[in-house]
Design an enzyme around this catalytic site. Structure first.
Site, PDB file in Angstrom:
ATOM      1  N   SER A 140       0.853  -1.185   0.000  1.00  0.00           N
ATOM      2  CA  SER A 140       0.000   0.000   0.000  1.00  0.00           C
ATOM      3  C   SER A 140       0.888   1.234   0.000  1.00  0.00           C
ATOM      4  O   SER A 140       1.968   1.228   0.583  1.00  0.00           O
ATOM      5  CB  SER A 140      -0.885  -0.023   1.249  1.00  0.00           C
ATOM      6  OG  SER A 140      -1.284   1.286   1.584  1.00  0.00           O
ATOM      7  N   LYS A 155       0.880  -3.401   4.960  1.00  0.00           N
ATOM      8  CA  LYS A 155       0.020  -4.138   4.032  1.00  0.00           C
ATOM      9  C   LYS A 155       0.765  -5.049   3.064  1.00  0.00           C
ATOM     10  O   LYS A 155       1.807  -4.712   2.535  1.00  0.00           O
ATOM     11  CB  LYS A 155      -0.772  -3.138   3.195  1.00  0.00           C
ATOM     12  CG  LYS A 155      -1.878  -2.483   3.971  1.00  0.00           C
ATOM     13  CD  LYS A 155      -3.051  -3.413   4.107  1.00  0.00           C
ATOM     14  CE  LYS A 155      -4.331  -2.593   4.118  1.00  0.00           C
ATOM     15  NZ  LYS A 155      -5.468  -3.381   3.766  1.00  0.00           N
ATOM     16  N   GLU A 205      -7.545 -10.761  -6.387  1.00  0.00           N
ATOM     17  CA  GLU A 205      -8.666  -9.826  -6.524  1.00  0.00           C
ATOM     18  C   GLU A 205      -8.901  -9.459  -7.989  1.00  0.00           C
ATOM     19  O   GLU A 205     -10.049  -9.353  -8.441  1.00  0.00           O
ATOM     20  CB  GLU A 205      -8.407  -8.556  -5.701  1.00  0.00           C
ATOM     21  CG  GLU A 205      -8.485  -8.829  -4.207  1.00  0.00           C
ATOM     22  CD  GLU A 205      -8.063  -7.624  -3.354  1.00  0.00           C
ATOM     23  OE1 GLU A 205      -7.951  -6.507  -3.884  1.00  0.00           O
ATOM     24  OE2 GLU A 205      -7.832  -7.821  -2.152  1.00  0.00           O
ATOM     25  N   GLN A 254     -19.376  -8.695 -37.256  1.00  0.00           N
ATOM     26  CA  GLN A 254     -18.021  -8.182 -37.067  1.00  0.00           C
ATOM     27  C   GLN A 254     -17.767  -7.858 -35.585  1.00  0.00           C
ATOM     28  O   GLN A 254     -16.625  -7.821 -35.146  1.00  0.00           O
ATOM     29  CB  GLN A 254     -17.847  -6.924 -37.930  1.00  0.00           C
ATOM     30  CG  GLN A 254     -16.503  -6.281 -37.842  1.00  0.00           C
ATOM     31  CD  GLN A 254     -16.314  -5.236 -38.937  1.00  0.00           C
ATOM     32  OE1 GLN A 254     -16.167  -5.575 -40.111  1.00  0.00           O
ATOM     33  NE2 GLN A 254     -16.349  -3.970 -38.586  1.00  0.00           N
TER      34      GLN A 254
HETATM   35  N1  ARG Z   1     -14.761  -7.539 -41.353  1.00  0.00           N
HETATM   36  C1  ARG Z   1     -15.800  -8.430 -41.622  1.00  0.00           C
HETATM   37  C2  ARG Z   1     -16.147  -9.240 -40.380  1.00  0.00           C
HETATM   38  O1  ARG Z   1     -15.369  -9.283 -39.525  1.00  0.00           O
HETATM   39  C3  ARG Z   1     -15.375  -9.378 -42.693  1.00  0.00           C
HETATM   40  C4  ARG Z   1     -16.497  -9.893 -43.528  1.00  0.00           C
HETATM   41  C5  ARG Z   1     -16.989  -8.798 -44.376  1.00  0.00           C
HETATM   42  N2  ARG Z   1     -18.027  -9.214 -45.216  1.00  0.00           N
HETATM   43  C6  ARG Z   1     -18.842  -8.305 -45.761  1.00  0.00           C
HETATM   44  N3  ARG Z   1     -19.781  -8.767 -46.523  1.00  0.00           N
HETATM   45  N4  ARG Z   1     -18.753  -7.033 -45.517  1.00  0.00           N
HETATM   46  O2  ARG Z   1     -17.218  -9.780 -40.263  1.00  0.00           O
END
Ligand code: ARG
Length: 458
Positions: free
Chosen positions: A277, A283, A290, A322
């Site tokens: 600490s 301490k 944690e 994505q």
């Molecule tokens: N960056 C996109 C992902 O991670 C890749 C696939 C993109 N496909 C598309 N039809 N825009 O999902």
């Protein structure tokens, strides 16, 4: 800005739209998987006569060059591309010319990213599994050494019955072993290659999907092209497995925090695994435990996040998907570092065996066995329960353990007490008489350890 799909457009994408849409800052992690997948795809295109053999060879050489330049640091991923797939294709074409433009024949980024993610997760399933195996080894080593390290077992965080450290650790051994089983199930289910699904409806080219799958060490190919590009089940299963691992680690961490507290003093954390600490000089805090407990929250969060992203998504690919990457990558990093640090922490932690045994004694964890002693001398269990209850009350007032009483004192509660009671209610006897499979008795534990050792070595 560099994108693969400019043809249909008459206007540049707005910079903010471009940035919002781009994934390169996080999907660059997939670059090695992307190259592996592309090498397999290009080789197959050449063998099938879909593109000229020379082009296929050039592509493969080019991709290998990109890989080694990335490794040596001569090349780095440029954020000016939309995603990792665009980056690799652009660099390839820059290096080998027109042949590079043939790589994407019969492929969509939808099946490409599905493949990349599977390759990536498949490796990480193995990485997490081997970290768990190391953790299990540390746990089992400690079990072997602590068959006679007595401590209280708890229910409601109240001392209940005597157990041993080996037995308590054995519970965690079972949990992490189940975690490994789960990983191996997930691996088996996910290990099918989605490449060849195209955007969603396959392709008209005579792809040899099986050969690509074989080269990439998959068990086979996926059977529906729509599902191939829409499926993120395996990722949700993996995040769920990580969430369970973190749940187990957080329970173990919580116990270590309690054991390390000034009141318990069952364990002493190694200096290398604790922190001080800035104001209180005395301490020594269990920060690692944690943090592991705390980081469990973000892994749970990732699981909820992806489940929610996928909820109600129509088939097939949608850009929502994505969003699987950042949460997945963060959870993988988090869980791996937690397992690794936790393993180091418990491997270096010392046990204060005297305090543990004393805690078991002073907590009347042998009260059940004292009642059983009277039962063996003919007292009905319900009466024995009452007698020992009164005896415990007497001991609490005097701040002593049952074992500290003289036979004379004990006889005030029941004339069935004899000198042999001390042997009958010693921690060792209480533990060693518990011999059913899974119980703490040394003989039962030795058998559990033998089975566990065999499992780890297989
Ligand atoms: N960056 C996109 C992902 O991670 C890749 C696939 C993109 N496909 C598309 N039809 N825009 O999902």
């Amino acid at each position: 800005m560099a994108q693969l799909w400019g043809g249909r457009f008459t206007k540049e994408t707005d910079q903010k739209v471009y940035d919002f849409n781009a994934s390169i800052n996080f999907d660059k992690r997939l670059i090695d998987c992307d190259i592996r997948g592309s090498i397999a795809h290009a080789g197959m295109l050449g063998r099938q006569g879909i593109i000229p053999k020379e082009d296929s060879e050039k592509i493969i050489e080019g991709l290998k060059g990109i890989r080694s330049d990335l490794e040596s640091g001569r090349l780095s991923v440029s954020p000016k591309y939309e995603d990792v797939h665009s980056f690799v294709e652009a660099v390839l074409t820059e290096r080998i010319g027109d042949a590079g433009k043939r790589l994407h024949t019969g492929r969509s980024r939808n099946d490409q990213v599905a493949l990349d993610m599977r390759l990536y997760i498949r490796d990480e399933v193995k990485n997490v599994d081997s970290l768990l195996k190391e953790l299990l080894t540390v746990i089992l080593d400690a079990m072997e050494k602590n068959l006679e390290t007595y401590m209280p077992g708890f229910t409601h965080l109240q001392k209940a019955q005597p157990i041993t450290l080996a037995h308590h650790y054995g519970a965690y051994f079972e949990m992490f072993k189940r975690d490994r089983d789960r990983l191996s199930d997930i691996f088996k289910r996910m290990n099918y290659c989605p490449l060849g699904a195209g955007a969603l409806a396959g392709t008209t080219y005579p792809l040899d999907r099986e050969a690509v799958a074989k080269e990439l060490e998959f068990a086979g190919v996926t059977l529906n092209s729509i599902d191939s590009v829409s499926d993120r089940d395996y990722l949700i299963e993996f995040l769920s497995a990580l969430a369970l691992i973190m749940m187990h680690l957080s329970r173990f961490s919580e116990e270590i925090i309690i054991w390390n507290s000034n009141e318990y003093r069952f364990v002493e954390l190694d200096d290398a695994y604790s922190t001080g600490s800035s104001i209180m000089p005395q301490k020594k805090n269990p920060d690692i435990a944690e943090l592991v407990r705390g980081k469990t929250g973000r892994v749970y969060g990732a699981l909820m996040s992806l489940l929610t992203t996928m909820k109600g998504l129509p088939l097939a690919y949608n850009k929502d998907m994505q969003e699987d990457k950042e949460v997945a990558f963060d959870s993988i990093d988090t869980a791996k570092s937690c397992i690794e640090l936790f393993t180091g922490m418990i491997a270096t932690m010392r046990f204060n065996k005297e305090n543990m045994a004393k805690s078991a004694m002073m907590g009347f964890t042998n009260a059940t066995d004292a009642a059983d002693y009277l039962v063996n001398k003919g007292v009905p269990f319900r009466d024995a329960h009452g007698i020992i209850g009164q005896l415990v009350l007497y001991c609490i007032e005097k701040n002593i353990a049952i074992d500290d009483c003289t036979v004379q004192e004990l006889k005030n509660f029941s004339d069935k007490f004899e000198e042999d009671v001390f042997e009958a209610i010693s921690l060792k006897t209480c533990v060693d008489k518990r011999l059913t499979t899974g119980a703490p008795g040394a003989e039962a534990m030795r058998e559990a350890i033998r089975i566990s050792r065999e499992y780890l070595e297989s």
